[in-house]
Design a protein around this motif. Structure first.
Motif, PDB file in Angstrom:
ATOM      1  N   PHE A 122       0.844  -1.191   0.000  1.00 17.27           N
ATOM      2  CA  PHE A 122       0.000   0.000   0.000  1.00 17.27           C
ATOM      3  C   PHE A 122       0.881   1.245   0.000  1.00 17.27           C
ATOM      4  N   TYR A 123       0.262   2.388  -0.075  1.00 19.29           N
ATOM      5  CA  TYR A 123       0.997   3.644  -0.153  1.00 19.29           C
ATOM      6  C   TYR A 123       1.487   4.066   1.232  1.00 19.29           C
ATOM      7  N   LEU A 124       2.742   4.467   1.299  1.00 20.82           N
ATOM      8  CA  LEU A 124       3.334   4.913   2.549  1.00 20.82           C
ATOM      9  C   LEU A 124       3.403   6.430   2.604  1.00 20.82           C
ATOM     10  N   LYS A 125       3.460   6.939   3.827  1.00 22.54           N
ATOM     11  CA  LYS A 125       3.645   8.370   4.022  1.00 22.54           C
ATOM     12  C   LYS A 125       5.099   8.715   3.725  1.00 22.54           C
ATOM     13  N   ILE A 242       1.744  21.533  -1.198  1.00 24.53           N
ATOM     14  CA  ILE A 242       1.719  21.074  -2.589  1.00 24.53           C
ATOM     15  C   ILE A 242       2.085  19.596  -2.564  1.00 24.53           C
ATOM     16  N   PHE A 243       1.366  18.787  -3.325  1.00 21.08           N
ATOM     17  CA  PHE A 243       1.752  17.380  -3.411  1.00 21.08           C
ATOM     18  C   PHE A 243       1.545  16.851  -4.829  1.00 21.08           C
ATOM     19  N   ILE A 244       2.262  15.769  -5.110  1.00 24.19           N
ATOM     20  CA  ILE A 244       2.263  15.111  -6.421  1.00 24.19           C
ATOM     21  C   ILE A 244       1.603  13.751  -6.268  1.00 24.19           C
ATOM     22  N   THR A 245       0.834  13.339  -7.277  1.00 25.16           N
ATOM     23  CA  THR A 245       0.198  12.023  -7.224  1.00 25.16           C
ATOM     24  C   THR A 245       0.538  11.188  -8.446  1.00 25.16           C
ATOM     25  N   ASN A 246       0.802   9.916  -8.226  1.00 26.20           N
ATOM     26  CA  ASN A 246       0.816   8.917  -9.298  1.00 26.20           C
ATOM     27  C   ASN A 246       0.532   7.557  -8.687  1.00 26.20           C
ATOM     28  N   VAL A 247       0.179   6.576  -9.511  1.00 28.39           N
ATOM     29  CA  VAL A 247      -0.299   5.301  -8.977  1.00 28.39           C
ATOM     30  C   VAL A 247       0.799   4.453  -8.351  1.00 28.39           C
ATOM     31  N   TYR A 257       9.693  24.765  -2.200  1.00 29.97           N
ATOM     32  CA  TYR A 257       9.753  25.380  -3.526  1.00 29.97           C
ATOM     33  C   TYR A 257      10.302  26.790  -3.338  1.00 29.97           C
ATOM     34  N   ARG A 258      11.498  26.989  -3.887  1.00 26.23           N
ATOM     35  CA  ARG A 258      12.201  28.252  -3.695  1.00 26.23           C
ATOM     36  C   ARG A 258      12.350  28.518  -2.198  1.00 26.23           C
ATOM     37  N   LYS A 259      11.853  29.634  -1.673  1.00 32.81           N
ATOM     38  CA  LYS A 259      12.071  29.935  -0.260  1.00 32.81           C
ATOM     39  C   LYS A 259      10.937  29.452   0.642  1.00 32.81           C
ATOM     40  N   LYS A 260       9.920  28.821   0.051  1.00 30.20           N
ATOM     41  CA  LYS A 260       8.739  28.422   0.821  1.00 30.20           C
ATOM     42  C   LYS A 260       8.872  26.978   1.307  1.00 30.20           C
ATOM     43  N   ILE A 261       8.658  26.762   2.612  1.00 31.16           N
ATOM     44  CA  ILE A 261       8.611  25.435   3.215  1.00 31.16           C
ATOM     45  C   ILE A 261       7.142  25.082   3.440  1.00 31.16           C
ATOM     46  N   PHE A 262       6.752  23.880   3.023  1.00 33.38           N
ATOM     47  CA  PHE A 262       5.349  23.488   3.063  1.00 33.38           C
ATOM     48  C   PHE A 262       5.062  22.451   4.144  1.00 33.38           C
ATOM     49  N   LYS A 263       3.821  22.459   4.608  1.00 31.18           N
ATOM     50  CA  LYS A 263       3.324  21.421   5.510  1.00 31.18           C
ATOM     51  C   LYS A 263       2.900  20.199   4.676  1.00 31.18           C
ATOM     52  N   SER A 264       2.460  19.156   5.357  1.00 33.70           N
ATOM     53  CA  SER A 264       1.971  17.968   4.631  1.00 33.70           C
ATOM     54  C   SER A 264       0.787  17.325   5.351  1.00 33.70           C
ATOM     55  N   ASP A 265       0.063  18.111   6.158  1.00 37.96           N
ATOM     56  CA  ASP A 265      -1.045  17.553   6.944  1.00 37.96           C
ATOM     57  C   ASP A 265      -2.178  17.029   6.068  1.00 37.96           C
ATOM     58  N   VAL A 266      -2.581  17.804   5.070  1.00 40.30           N
ATOM     59  CA  VAL A 266      -3.678  17.383   4.196  1.00 40.30           C
ATOM     60  C   VAL A 266      -3.253  16.190   3.346  1.00 40.30           C
ATOM     61  N   ALA A 267      -2.033  16.230   2.837  1.00 41.28           N
ATOM     62  CA  ALA A 267      -1.516  15.103   2.050  1.00 41.28           C
ATOM     63  C   ALA A 267      -1.551  13.816   2.866  1.00 41.28           C
ATOM     64  N   SER A 268      -1.149  13.886   4.138  1.00 40.88           N
ATOM     65  CA  SER A 268      -1.154  12.702   5.008  1.00 40.88           C
ATOM     66  C   SER A 268      -2.573  12.204   5.242  1.00 40.88           C
ATOM     67  N   LYS A 273      -6.931   8.145   3.865  1.00 41.65           N
ATOM     68  CA  LYS A 273      -8.254   7.879   3.285  1.00 41.65           C
ATOM     69  C   LYS A 273      -8.138   7.060   1.994  1.00 41.65           C
ATOM     70  N   LEU A 274      -7.110   7.318   1.204  1.00 42.91           N
ATOM     71  CA  LEU A 274      -6.911   6.572  -0.035  1.00 42.91           C
ATOM     72  C   LEU A 274      -6.608   5.104   0.255  1.00 42.91           C
ATOM     73  N   ASN A 275      -5.753   4.841   1.233  1.00 42.08           N
ATOM     74  CA  ASN A 275      -5.427   3.453   1.574  1.00 42.08           C
ATOM     75  C   ASN A 275      -6.651   2.711   2.116  1.00 42.08           C
ATOM     76  N   VAL A 276      -7.489   3.407   2.885  1.00 38.85           N
ATOM     77  CA  VAL A 276      -8.728   2.787   3.365  1.00 38.85           C
ATOM     78  C   VAL A 276      -9.630   2.428   2.186  1.00 38.85           C
ATOM     79  N   LYS A 277      -9.734   3.326   1.220  1.00 39.00           N
ATOM     80  CA  LYS A 277     -10.561   3.070   0.034  1.00 39.00           C
ATOM     81  C   LYS A 277     -10.044   1.847  -0.723  1.00 39.00           C
ATOM     82  N   ILE A 278      -8.722   1.735  -0.858  1.00 41.09           N
ATOM     83  CA  ILE A 278      -8.148   0.594  -1.568  1.00 41.09           C
ATOM     84  C   ILE A 278      -8.442  -0.705  -0.839  1.00 41.09           C
ATOM     85  N   ARG A 279      -8.302  -0.707   0.466  1.00 44.59           N
ATOM     86  CA  ARG A 279      -8.545  -1.920   1.262  1.00 44.59           C
ATOM     87  C   ARG A 279      -9.997  -2.366   1.178  1.00 44.59           C
ATOM     88  N   LEU A 280     -10.897  -1.405   1.071  1.00 47.09           N
ATOM     89  CA  LEU A 280     -12.331  -1.733   1.060  1.00 47.09           C
ATOM     90  C   LEU A 280     -12.851  -2.069  -0.334  1.00 47.09           C
TER      91      LEU A 280
END
Length: 281
Positions: A122-125, A242-247, A257-268, A273-280
């Protein structure tokens, strides 16, 4: 081991002639898939995108190219490579058969399936540092050919070289209007609070399978609002995430990106939720 037109062969046995159109002209389309526990994730979406790509490329679709037949060929190849005991990455490439120059003598096709092992089912963080930059030497055309997976990927290749030479983990591609399209290897999402934006298909981004899954999930998630829209490069530094997706990778958060440091709360959260959907499913 590879599958060449339904025959399992050693890789050294597969002979593509010097007249192979995929080699000469990039006259080929492909799908890259993740297989877990003997199941191709999002297989119906992959199949429908492949059929649409072949139609756009004016390739003849053989009668045997049913969803069941191609699924069986992919899984048969997986079993030949790793006994179906581990997660796998499979690539199905369909190319127009030899003959002609730019204009083919016919539109019949052949296919080859290759398989490699993945480490996790499955997909890892992803917590690794991940810095990106704009790639501005070449642009993606905002036309229908950019939305399908062909073997014509020069901008992605040159962007990949640029990233390696400058110690970036990835690059963001722009279209001819200098608007954000996608990353080198996946679709792009920008998070602004509870609003999540992704470039519209009319901008020239790939009709990504995981992109589609997230947009469909978004309809069932009242805490988020998803929007397909036009995105300016100036918005990149304004985003919270900002996040990137592929299968294959799943959801890859961008750290900087440049001088900006990003969080990852929504991506996580979306990854869970995506892994739960795959399992179900």
């Amino acid at each position: 081991m590879v599958n060449f037109n339904g025959n399992i062969l050693e890789e050294t046995e597969v002979i593509l002639t010097p007249s192979n159109r995929g080699f000469l002209f990039g006259d080929a389309v492909f799908e890259t898939m993740r297989i877990t526990a003997g199941k191709i994730l999002f297989w119906e979406d992959h199949y429908l995108r492949l059929m649409a790509s072949m139609r756009i490329m004016r390739m003849d679709i053989p009668m045997e190219f049913t969803m069941e037949y191609l699924e069986d060929q992919i899984l048969h190849t997986v079993i030949a490579v790793n006994d179906n005991s581990k997660a796998s990455r499979a690539r199905l490439t369909v190319f127009r058969n030899d003959g002609g120059l730019y204009s083919p003598i016919n539109n019949s096709v052949s296919f080859v399936i290759s398989v490699s092992e993945l480490q996790t089912p499955f997909y890892l963080k992803h917590t690794d540092f991940y810095e990106v930059e704009l790639f501005k030497d070449h642009y993606i055309n905002s036309g229908i050919l950019s939305t399908i997976k062909t073997t014509n990927k020069q901008a992605n290749i040159l962007g990949g070289i640029f990233a390696m030479e400058n110690n970036y983990q990835n690059c963001i591609l722009l279209n001819e209007h200098k608007r954000v399209v996608e990353a080198l290897n996946g679709n792009l999402f920008l998070v602004f609070g509870n609003s999540i934006k992704t470039p519209s298909i009319i901008e020239g981004c790939l009709r990504g399978i995981l992109r589609k899954q997230l947009l469909e999930m978004g309809k069932q998630l009242p805490e988020y609002t998803f929007e397909e829209t036009i995105i300016s490069p100036f918005e990149l530094q304004k985003a919270d995430e900002i996040f990137i997706t592929n299968v294959i990778t799943g959801i890859q958060p961008i750290s900087k990106y440049r001088k900006k440091i990003f969080k990852s709360d929504v991506a996580s959260d979306l990854l869970t939720k995506l892994n739960v959907k795959i399992r179900l499913s």
